[in-house]
Design an enzyme around this catalytic site. Structure first.
Site, mmCIF file in Angstrom:
data_model
loop_
_atom_site.group_PDB
_atom_site.id
_atom_site.type_symbol
_atom_site.label_atom_id
_atom_site.label_comp_id
_atom_site.label_asym_id
_atom_site.label_seq_id
_atom_site.Cartn_x
_atom_site.Cartn_y
_atom_site.Cartn_z
ATOM 1 N N CYS A 110 0.809 -1.223 0.000
ATOM 2 C CA CYS A 110 0.000 0.000 0.000
ATOM 3 C C CYS A 110 0.842 1.272 0.000
ATOM 4 O O CYS A 110 0.339 2.348 -0.332
ATOM 5 C CB CYS A 110 -0.946 0.008 1.194
ATOM 6 S SG CYS A 110 -2.030 -1.405 1.200
ATOM 7 N N HIS A 243 -3.187 7.234 2.478
ATOM 8 C CA HIS A 243 -3.742 5.953 2.049
ATOM 9 C C HIS A 243 -5.142 5.806 2.651
ATOM 10 O O HIS A 243 -5.355 6.075 3.833
ATOM 11 C CB HIS A 243 -2.810 4.846 2.542
ATOM 12 C CG HIS A 243 -3.303 3.470 2.264
ATOM 13 N ND1 HIS A 243 -3.947 3.131 1.090
ATOM 14 C CD2 HIS A 243 -3.245 2.334 3.007
ATOM 15 C CE1 HIS A 243 -4.257 1.849 1.133
ATOM 16 N NE2 HIS A 243 -3.851 1.346 2.278
ATOM 17 N N ASN A 273 -10.285 0.474 -0.069
ATOM 18 C CA ASN A 273 -8.820 0.500 -0.006
ATOM 19 C C ASN A 273 -8.274 -0.075 -1.310
ATOM 20 O O ASN A 273 -8.411 -1.267 -1.571
ATOM 21 C CB ASN A 273 -8.389 -0.349 1.203
ATOM 22 C CG ASN A 273 -6.890 -0.522 1.343
ATOM 23 O OD1 ASN A 273 -6.139 -0.269 0.407
ATOM 24 N ND2 ASN A 273 -6.466 -0.968 2.508
HETATM 25 O O1 UT7 Z 1 -4.009 -1.296 3.419
HETATM 26 C C1 UT7 Z 1 -3.132 -1.799 4.370
HETATM 27 C C2 UT7 Z 1 -3.360 -1.131 5.677
HETATM 28 N N1 UT7 Z 1 -4.576 -1.643 6.257
HETATM 29 C C3 UT7 Z 1 -5.105 -1.063 7.311
HETATM 30 O O2 UT7 Z 1 -4.614 -0.059 7.759
HETATM 31 C C4 UT7 Z 1 -6.291 -1.721 7.951
HETATM 32 C C5 UT7 Z 1 -6.257 -1.523 9.439
HETATM 33 N N2 UT7 Z 1 -7.310 -2.263 10.131
HETATM 34 C C6 UT7 Z 1 -8.610 -1.951 10.055
HETATM 35 O O3 UT7 Z 1 -8.976 -1.041 9.324
HETATM 36 C C7 UT7 Z 1 -9.593 -2.676 10.940
HETATM 37 O O4 UT7 Z 1 -8.888 -3.439 11.890
HETATM 38 C C8 UT7 Z 1 -10.572 -3.611 10.169
HETATM 39 C C9 UT7 Z 1 -11.509 -2.761 9.351
HETATM 40 C C10 UT7 Z 1 -9.782 -4.535 9.261
HETATM 41 C C11 UT7 Z 1 -11.400 -4.424 11.156
HETATM 42 O O5 UT7 Z 1 -12.075 -3.562 12.071
HETATM 43 P P1 UT7 Z 1 -11.983 -3.811 13.650
HETATM 44 O O6 UT7 Z 1 -12.788 -2.773 14.262
HETATM 45 O O7 UT7 Z 1 -10.520 -3.871 14.011
HETATM 46 O O8 UT7 Z 1 -12.695 -5.182 13.809
HETATM 47 P P2 UT7 Z 1 -12.137 -6.543 14.463
HETATM 48 O O9 UT7 Z 1 -11.242 -7.242 13.491
HETATM 49 O O10 UT7 Z 1 -11.627 -6.273 15.836
HETATM 50 O O11 UT7 Z 1 -13.487 -7.350 14.624
HETATM 51 C C12 UT7 Z 1 -14.515 -6.914 15.511
HETATM 52 C C13 UT7 Z 1 -15.722 -7.795 15.323
HETATM 53 C C14 UT7 Z 1 -15.395 -9.286 15.322
HETATM 54 O O12 UT7 Z 1 -16.471 -9.959 15.936
HETATM 55 P P3 UT7 Z 1 -16.359 -10.441 17.455
HETATM 56 O O13 UT7 Z 1 -15.190 -11.379 17.500
HETATM 57 O O14 UT7 Z 1 -16.148 -9.203 18.255
HETATM 58 O O15 UT7 Z 1 -17.667 -11.106 17.686
HETATM 59 C C15 UT7 Z 1 -15.372 -9.644 13.857
HETATM 60 O O16 UT7 Z 1 -15.683 -11.002 13.617
HETATM 61 O O17 UT7 Z 1 -16.305 -7.518 14.039
HETATM 62 C C16 UT7 Z 1 -16.470 -8.757 13.332
HETATM 63 N N3 UT7 Z 1 -16.334 -8.463 11.898
HETATM 64 C C17 UT7 Z 1 -17.382 -8.114 11.139
HETATM 65 N N4 UT7 Z 1 -18.690 -7.964 11.422
HETATM 66 C C18 UT7 Z 1 -19.506 -7.596 10.417
HETATM 67 C C19 UT7 Z 1 -15.214 -8.479 11.147
HETATM 68 N N5 UT7 Z 1 -15.519 -8.144 9.876
HETATM 69 C C20 UT7 Z 1 -16.857 -7.925 9.857
HETATM 70 C C21 UT7 Z 1 -17.761 -7.544 8.838
HETATM 71 N N6 UT7 Z 1 -19.060 -7.386 9.159
HETATM 72 N N7 UT7 Z 1 -17.361 -7.314 7.571
#
Ligand code: UT7
Length: 316
Positions: A110, A243, A273
């Site tokens: 990225c 980004h 993204n």
């Molecule tokens: O391009 C390279 C650089 N990339 C980045 O900078 C990305 C950085 N990271 C992020 O933007 C975020 O971490 C994500 C968008 C990838 C994920 O968001 P988050 O708030 O960190 O969510 P999480 O992974 O902690 O998941 C929270 C909850 C989980 O459920 P439980 O375990 O709390 O029950 C996931 O299973 O959200 C759930 N979840 C979803 N729910 C509905 C994960 N993806 C989804 C989804 N829809 N699409």
């Protein structure tokens, strides 16, 4: 001697996939995606390759620079999703736009576009005149469309700059810490009679929370460093083009840096993204909006796989 940006261009495929469309494929919702990531829809290739999109963005950048394909004397493309390692994305663009110059790819995920731009600045110091710099991605072919934690984030597209000699590249910073535990993006992994391939991650793998922590630390640190290195303060910065990985990362940076959110160029809602294409697409939209005026100071910042990050300050 440094560079100035002579022209910019971008291109995204026609097909739009909304959050509601995705909710039919995986267990997700428009509400979750908007709140946690900030993406409303993304453009997805129905066959166009990264090189096809790169060439279209390049043609627009060349046109906006008032040049023709044959005027370009070097092409550097950043991509992690070209169809072939050889020919490169840059090489395919060279053929498509009718240029005859050297062309090569760089890869820093990225952060790739800003690595490519920094490389181009070095070549400019060696006497090149019109360099085409591209970020182009067809991430839809690298994403596991059954994995809701990644398939809702990414999109396809390309962005390009034509740069020429000038004095508008005020400072820059590149960072890499080789590590595959947080983000891993596969390449072809065939077996041979002597070796059986065991691909741990056949699709894009990302530990979202670890990447988030890396991103928010880097974006703040890098923007502060390149601004100071350009002998500027954050108040002197007119626009911040980062980004587009997560709206919350940009909001966090705005708060920590005390730079108003209005100065951030934000288009993640429309494209998701697009990895190495995202800074170039956002910059092209800023340019085409007619808001830029001569002397404006713009900071660009990117971060992601590698792990890597990059930033620079330019004067328009
Ligand atoms: O391009 C390279 C650089 N990339 C980045 O900078 C990305 C950085 N990271 C992020 O933007 C975020 O971490 C994500 C968008 C990838 C994920 O968001 P988050 O708030 O960190 O969510 P999480 O992974 O902690 O998941 C929270 C909850 C989980 O459920 P439980 O375990 O709390 O029950 C996931 O299973 O959200 C759930 N979840 C979803 N729910 C509905 C994960 N993806 C989804 C989804 N829809 N699409």
């Amino acid at each position: 001697m440094s560079i100035r940006i002579l022209g910019t261009g971008s291109y995204v495929p026609e097909k739009i996939v909304t959050n509601d469309d995705l909710a039919k494929l995986v267990d997700t919702s428009d509400e979750w995606i908007m709140q946690r990531v900030g993406v409303k829809e993304r453009h997805v290739s129905e066959g166009e390759t990264a090189a096809d999109m790169a060439a279209k963005a390049a043609e627009r950048a060349i046109e906006s620079a008032g040049l023709k394909g044959e005027d370009i004397d070097l092409i550097i493309a950043a991509s992690i999703s070209g169809e072939t390692l050889s020919p490169t994305v840059a090489g395919m663009v060279q053929k498509k736009i009718g240029a005859t110059c050297p062309a090569f790819d760089v890869n820093s995920a990225c952060s790739g576009f800003l690595f490519a731009l920094d490389t181009a600045v070095s070549y400019m110091m060696r006497g090149y005149k019109n360099i085409l710099v591209i970020g182009a991605e067809r991430l839809s072919k690298l994403v596991d469309w059954t994995d809701r934690s990644t398939c809702v984030i990414f999109g396809d597209g390309a962005g390009a700059f034509v740069i020429a000699p000038g004095d508008g590249y005020l400072s820059s910073k590149l960072y890499t810490s080789g590590d595959n535990s947080v983000i891993e993006i596969p390449s072809f992994g065939g077996s041979s009679p002597f070796y059986k391939a065991d691909l741990k991650h056949p699709y894009i793998f990302m530990d979202g929370q670890e990447t988030f922590k890396f991103a928010v630390n880097k974006i703040v640190e890098d923007i502060k460093e390149v601004t100071a290195a350009a002998n500027l303060t954050l108040d002197d910065i007119d626009y911040v083009v980062t980004h587009q990985a997560n709206i919350r990362i940009m909001e966090f940076a705005s708060k920590r840096l005390k730079v108003p959110k209005e100065k951030f160029v934000i288009n993640i809602d429309k494209y998701g993204n697009t990895s190495s294409a995202s800074v170039a697409i956002a910059f092209d939209e800023l340019n085409r909006s007619g808001r830029l005026k001569r002397g404006d100071k713009i900071v660009m910042s990117a971060f992601g796989g590698g792990l890597s990050s990059a930033a620079c300050v330019i004067e328009w």
